[in-house]
Design an enzyme around this catalytic site. Structure first.
Site, PDB file in Angstrom:
ATOM      1  CB  ALA B  72      26.246  44.006  60.054  1.00  0.00           C
ATOM      2  CB  THR B  91      27.133  38.480  70.457  1.00  0.00           C
ATOM      3  OG1 THR B  91      26.861  39.734  71.049  1.00  0.00           O
ATOM      4  CG2 THR B  91      26.103  37.478  70.917  1.00  0.00           C
ATOM      5  N   GLY B 105      17.908  57.630  63.168  1.00  0.00           N
ATOM      6  CA  GLY B 105      17.407  58.290  61.970  1.00  0.00           C
ATOM      7  C   GLY B 105      16.556  57.484  61.025  1.00  0.00           C
ATOM      8  CG  PHE B 173      18.349  61.680  56.954  1.00  0.00           C
ATOM      9  CD1 PHE B 173      19.578  61.254  57.398  1.00  0.00           C
ATOM     10  CD2 PHE B 173      17.289  61.708  57.857  1.00  0.00           C
ATOM     11  CE1 PHE B 173      19.762  60.843  58.711  1.00  0.00           C
ATOM     12  CE2 PHE B 173      17.463  61.294  59.158  1.00  0.00           C
ATOM     13  CZ  PHE B 173      18.703  60.859  59.593  1.00  0.00           C
ATOM     14  CB  ALA B 221      35.390  37.457  69.705  1.00  0.00           C
ATOM     15  CG  HIS B 296      25.434  63.040  64.620  1.00  0.00           C
ATOM     16  ND1 HIS B 296      24.575  64.053  64.973  1.00  0.00           N
ATOM     17  CD2 HIS B 296      24.704  62.202  63.862  1.00  0.00           C
ATOM     18  CE1 HIS B 296      23.387  63.817  64.444  1.00  0.00           C
ATOM     19  NE2 HIS B 296      23.434  62.698  63.767  1.00  0.00           N
ATOM     20  CG  LEU B 306      22.508  60.605  67.734  1.00  0.00           C
ATOM     21  CD1 LEU B 306      23.679  61.380  67.209  1.00  0.00           C
ATOM     22  CD2 LEU B 306      22.396  59.264  67.036  1.00  0.00           C
ATOM     23  CD  GLU B 309      21.921  64.045  58.941  1.00  0.00           C
ATOM     24  OE1 GLU B 309      22.662  63.196  59.459  1.00  0.00           O
ATOM     25  OE2 GLU B 309      21.982  64.414  57.777  1.00  0.00           O
ATOM     26  NE  ARG B 340      24.739  62.236  60.120  1.00  0.00           N
ATOM     27  CZ  ARG B 340      24.456  61.035  60.569  1.00  0.00           C
ATOM     28  NH1 ARG B 340      25.442  60.226  60.876  1.00  0.00           N
ATOM     29  NH2 ARG B 340      23.229  60.643  60.695  1.00  0.00           N
ATOM     30  CG  HIS B 407      27.222  59.352  65.158  1.00  0.00           C
ATOM     31  ND1 HIS B 407      26.387  58.861  66.110  1.00  0.00           N
ATOM     32  CD2 HIS B 407      26.611  59.088  63.975  1.00  0.00           C
ATOM     33  CE1 HIS B 407      25.331  58.324  65.545  1.00  0.00           C
ATOM     34  NE2 HIS B 407      25.438  58.439  64.248  1.00  0.00           N
ATOM     35  CD  GLU B 441      30.265  52.200  63.640  1.00  0.00           C
ATOM     36  OE1 GLU B 441      29.185  51.844  64.136  1.00  0.00           O
ATOM     37  OE2 GLU B 441      30.961  53.128  64.098  1.00  0.00           O
ATOM     38  NE  ARG B 452      27.334  56.525  59.189  1.00  0.00           N
ATOM     39  CZ  ARG B 452      26.152  56.819  59.718  1.00  0.00           C
ATOM     40  NH1 ARG B 452      25.065  56.716  58.970  1.00  0.00           N
ATOM     41  NH2 ARG B 452      26.052  57.202  60.955  1.00  0.00           N
ATOM     42  CG  LEU B 458      20.207  52.056  60.640  1.00  0.00           C
ATOM     43  CD1 LEU B 458      18.832  52.560  61.022  1.00  0.00           C
ATOM     44  CD2 LEU B 458      20.650  51.002  61.630  1.00  0.00           C
TER      45      LEU B 458
END
Lengths: 81, 665
Positions: B72, B91, B105, B173, B221, B296, B306, B309, B340, B407, B441, B452, B458
Site C-alpha cells: 500500500a 520506512t 495466495g 479461493f 516513525a 489463518h 504460512l 489457502e 477462513r 495472520h 492493513e 477477511r 493484496l
C-alpha cells in the site's frame, strides 16, 4: 612537510562540500564543525572506521543538499540543579 | 581526553550524563527545549553548561509523506509522485523487506478468465465474508476497481501465472462464489504461482524507481505531528546515525501494516508491530474493530509459517486423525474453501473433540499428496519448499501438520472509502481528520469487516493505496505552502525516546513482550469466553503498567535496536490492550470474533426468522456496529464507542447493497 594522504584529502574535500552546502540552511554549520572536530580525534591508522564515517557523511551530504531539507534544530534537556 | 572512543559514541555528540530529575517538577512541564543553535550562537561553537542531552533534529518539508513501504505504501507513494507531488516515503525496513513480500495466495479480481464473472458477485462474496460488518460503499469501490487494478499491475510487469491461451490464471479461493452464492465455486484469484506478494512488492518497487519519490529507509516513525486536530507531518528516528527527523507536510499517509506480533504464534514478521495504529492512538484518534484478528487455518504447526489457502484452492484437503475430510460436515457447500474463520473454528473444534493428529493430538493435517506432482511443482512451489524446511515434510508423499495461526488484522485506523482518516461522534457522525490518510492493513475502510476473504488483502493494498493518492491529488495541489508548525512540535516523542534510551527499571523488553504475547495467545484466541477475556484484560492492564519498569541496556543512539524494539513494544502494547478490551465488550459472535458464551450474531433484526413483523432493535442493543477504541496512554485505560456500519453502496443502480442474512457456507 607531511603531505595529506589520499583519505585525508577526501575527508577535507567532504568537509568543504558540507560547509558550502550548509551555508544557506540555518543550524547546520555548528553541528558540521562539531562532528568533524570530534571525529578528527580518530587515529590515522583506523582506516575502516574513517571510511565508514566517510560513506555515512556522503549520504548525509546528499540529504543536506536535497532541496526539501530545511533546517537543523536541537532538542536539549537542561541539566537539573 | 583519551582518543579512544567507543563505536557507539564516536558518531554523536559527547553526551554528558543526565542527572535524575528531582521529584519536584520544574516550572515548564516540557522536558526538552527546541532551538536552532542549541545553546550557542550562530558563529560561536562554545556549548553552554546547562545542557545535559541533545538531540539534533533535521526538518524536511514535502507535499506528502507516506509512512511504510509495503504494497500500500509504495502504491500510494508513486501514485502521489505521478500526480506531481513532492513525496517522501519513510520506512523502517527496506521496501522489498516489508511483510507484503510474504503474501502467498493472490489477488481477487472479476476478470472472468476461467469462467464468466461479474464484480457484483465479488461484491456479494466480500460483504458476506465480512459478516455484514464491512462498509458496503468501500467494498463497492474496491471490487469495482479490482479488474482495472490487476490489469494495471500486469502492465507494470507483474509475472502472473498464465492459462493455456495466455490469459491470467485464476484459482479458486475461500469464500468466492458465482451468481451471488448460488452458482458454485468461483475462480477469481489471480496469482503468481504461490509467491504473489513477493512479485507484487518487487513489481511495485521497480515501478516506483521511475518516479522521484525520496526514500528514507531505516527511519523509524515515532509519532504524528498533530496541531489543532490536523495532521501536519511525522517525526522519525534515523536508525543509522541517531538523528531525529521531522517531515512536515500537508498530507500524511499511514501504511504501516498490522500487529501480528502481539500474539505468541503468528505468521507475521517480527517487524509487524502496529506502529501506525499506535501513532494514531497517541494522537488521540480512535482505532476501529481491533478485536477482529484473523486466524489463518493453515499455519505450520510449531513454526507458525504460512501455508497458503491456494493449496486448498488447488484441491488440497484438511483431514483429522481419522482420515476424514471433516470440512464436509461444517461447510457442506464450500467444504475446505469456506471462509477462513469458519475453517479455523472447525479445526479448533476437531482438535478439542479429540480428533487432532500427532502425539499430542493438537493439530490437523493438510493433505496435498493426492494432487499430481506436476501441478504441485508449477502452482505451489513455494509451499513445497516451506513445508520441507519448517516441517520436514515432502508434500508429494505426506500431509503437512497445520494449526490456526494469527495472520491478519481486519481492524485498524478508520477511514472512509476515499482513504481519509475519520473520527466519529454520535452527534456529528463521521468527521474527516484533515491531512491524514490510511491504507493497507493499517487502515480499516472497512472492506474486510469481521473477517477477511483470502486474496482480498493484496487487492485492498493496491486499490486503497491508489485511492489515497487520488484523493490527495483531488484536494491539494503540489507546491502548496505549509501551515506554520510550533517550533517544538514532537517534543513528547523525543522525551519518550530519551526515557526509553536511559530506562533502568527491572524488567527486560523481551520479558514484557513474552508476557504480553502469551497472555494474548491464551486469552484472546480462536474461541473466546467472557471470564477468560476478563482475566486477560486484567493481565494486559497489569502488563501495561510494567512498561514503566522497563530496562534497556544499550545507551547509544546509533543502531540502537534495544531502543527500537522497546518503542515497538510500546506500540504493540497499545494495540494489544485495545484488542482484548474490545473483544471482551463485544457480546456476540461475528466473523473472526467467536464467543463461546454468546454463540450467535446479534443484528438489529433476527435474520434467522422471517423479517415481517420484527421490530428493529435500537443501536445500543444490537452489535452490527464498528468498535472505536481510544486509549489514555498514561494510564492504559481503554474507552470504547460504537459507530454504525455503512449499508449503502456508492451507486445503488449500479450495484444494490446486500441486506444482512444468515452466513453459511
Amino acid at each position: 612537510m607531511v603531505r595529506h594522504s589520499k583519505l585525508q584529502k577526501q575527508v577535507l574535500s567532504l568537509y568543504r562540500q558540507f560547509l558550502r552546502a550548509g551555508q544557506d540552511k540555518p543550524g547546520f554549520l555548528p553541528r558540521i564543525r562539531d562532528e568533524f572536530r570530534e571525529n578528527s580525534r580518530l587515529k590515522k591508522t583506523d582506516v575502516m572506521h574513517i571510511e565508514y564515517l566517510y560513506r555515512r557523511g556522503e549520504r548525509q551530504l546528499e540529504q543536506l543538499k536535497d532541496v526539501n531539507t530545511k533546517q537543523l534544530g536541537t532538542f536539549s534537556k537542561s541539566r537539573e540543579t | 581526553m583519551a582518543a579512544v572512543c567507543t563505536a557507539s559514541r564516536v558518531l554523536t555528540k559527547k553526551v554528558l550524563t543526565a542527572k535524575a530529575l528531582p521529584a519536584v517538577c520544574q516550572s515548564s512541564s516540557r522536558k526538552f527545549h527546541f532551538s536552532i543553535y542549541g545553546n550557542r550562537d550562530a558563529n560561536n561553537a562554545k556549548v553552554s553548561d546547562g545542557i545535559s542531552t541533545q538531540y539534533p533534529v533535521v526538518d524536511h518539508e514535502f507535499d506528502a509523506v507516506v509512512v511504510g513501504a509495503g504494497g500500500a505504501g509504495l502504491r500510494a507513494a508513486f501514485g502521489l509522485s505521478e500526480a506531481g507531488f513532492n513525496t517522501a516515503c519513510v520506512t523502517k525496513l527496506f521496501p522489498t523487506r516489508s511483510h507484503t513480500v510474504a503474501a502467498q495466495g493472490g489477488i481477487n479480481a472479476a476478470l472472468g478468465n476461467m469462467e464468466g464473472d461479474d464484480w457484483r458477485w465479488h461484491f456479494y462474496d466480500t460483504v458476506k465474508g465480512s459478516d455484514w460488518l464491512g462498509d458496503q460503499d468501500a467494498i463497492h469501490y474496491m471490487t469495482e476497481q479490482a479488474p482495472a487494478a490487476v490489469v494495471e499491475l500486469e502492465n507494470f510487469g507483474m509475472p502472473f501465472s498464465r492459462t493455456e491461451d495466455g490469459k491470467i490464471y485464476q484459482r479458486a479461493f475461500g469464500g468466492q462464489s458465482l451468481k451471488f452464492g448460488k452458482g458454485g465455486q468461483a475462480h477469481r484469484c489471480c496469482c503468481v504461482a504461490d509467491r504473489t506478494g513477493h512479485s507484487l512488492l518487487h513489481t511495485l518497487y521497480g515501478r516506483s524507481l521511475r518516479y522521484d519519490t525520496s526514500y528514507f529507509v531505516e527511519y523509524f516513525a515515532l509519532d504524528l505531528l498533530m496541531e489543532d486536530g490536523e495532521c501536519k507531518g511525522v517525526i522519525a528516528l534515523c536508525m543509522e546515525d541517531g538523528s531525529i527527523h521531522r517531515f512536515r507536510s500537508k498530507n500524511t499517509v499511514i501504511a504501516t501494516g498490522g500487529y501480528g506480533r502481539t500474539y505468541f504464534s503468528c505468521t507475521s514478521a517480527h517487524t509487524s508491530t502496529g506502529d501506525g495504529n499506535a501513532m494514531v492512538t497517541r494522537a488521540g484518534l480512535p482505532c476501529q474493530d481491533l478485536e477482529f484478528v484473523q486466524f489463518h487455518p493453515t499455519g505450520i504447526y510449531g513454526a507458525g509459517c504460512l501455508i497458503t489457502e491456494g493449496c486448498r484452492g488447488e484441491g488440497g484437503i484438511l483431514i483429522n486423525s481419522e482420515g476424514e475430510r471433516f470440512m464436509e460436515r461444517y461447510a457442506p457447500n464450500a467444504k475446505d474453501l469456506a471462509s477462513r474463520d469458519v475453517v479455523s473454528r472447525s479445526m479448533t473444534i476437531e482438535i478439542r473433540e479429540g480428533r487432532g493428529c500427532g502425539p499430542e493430538k493438537d493439530h490437523v493435517h493438510l493433505q496435498l499428496h493426492h494432487l499430481p506432482p506436476q501441478q504441485l511443482a508449477t502452482r505451489l512451489p513455494g509451499i513445497s519448499e516451506t513445508a520441507m524446511i519448517f516441517a520436514g515434510v515432502d508434500v508429494t508423499k505426506e500431509p503437512i501438520p497445520v494449526l490456526p495461526t494469527v495472520h491478519y488484522n481486519m481492524g485498524g485506523i478508520p477511514t472512509n472509502y476515499k482513504g481519509q482518516v475519520i473520527n466519529y461522534s454520535p452527534e456529528g457522525g463521521d468527521k474527516v481528520v484533515p491531512g491524514l490518510y490510511a491504507c493497507g492493513e493499517a487502515g480499516c475502510a472497512s472492506v474486510h469487516g469481521a473477517n477477511r476473504l483470502g486474496a482480498n488483502s493484496l487487492l485492498d493494498l493496491v486499490v486503497f493505496g491508489r485511492a489515497c493518492a487520488l484523493t490527495i491529488a483531488d484536494i491539494c495541489t503540489p507546491g502548496e505552502k505549509l501551515s506554520p508548525l510550533k517550533p517544538d512540535a514532537g517534543e513528547e516523542s523525543v522525551a519518550n525516546l530519551d526515557k526509553v534510551r536511559y530506562a533502568s527499571g527491572s524488567m527486560r523488553t523481551s520479558e514484557i513482550r513474552l508476557n504480553m504475547q502469551k497472555t494474548m495467545q491464551n486469552h484472546a484466541a480462536v474461541f473466546r469466553t467472557g471470564s477468560v477475556l476478563k482475566e486477560g484484560c486484567d493481565k494486559m492492564d497489569a502488563i501495561y503498567q510494567t512498561l514503566d519498569d522497563i530496562k534497556t541496556f544499550d545507551r547509544g543512539i546509533v543502531w540502537n535496536t534495544d531502543l527500537v524494539e522497546t518503542l515497538e513494544l510500546q506500540n504493540l502494547m497499545l494495540n494489544g490492550v485495545q484488542t482484548i478490551h474490545s473483544a471482551e465488550q463485544r457480546k456476540e459472535s461475528r466473523g473472526a470474533h467467536a464467543r463461546e458464551d454468546y454463540k450467535d450474531r446479534m443484528d438489529e433484526l433476527d435474520y434467522a426468522r422471517p423479517l415481517a413483523g420484527q421490530e428493529k432493535k435500537p443501536f445500543e442493543e444490537h452489535w452490527r456496529k464498528h468498535t472505536m477504541s481510544n486509549v489514555d496512554v498514561k494510564t492504559g485505560k481503554v474507552t470504547l464507542k460504537y459507530r454504525p456500519v455503512i449499508d449503502h453502496s456508492l451507486n445503488e443502480e449500479d450495484c444494490t447493497h446486500i441486506p444482512p442474512a444468515i452466513r453459511s457456507y
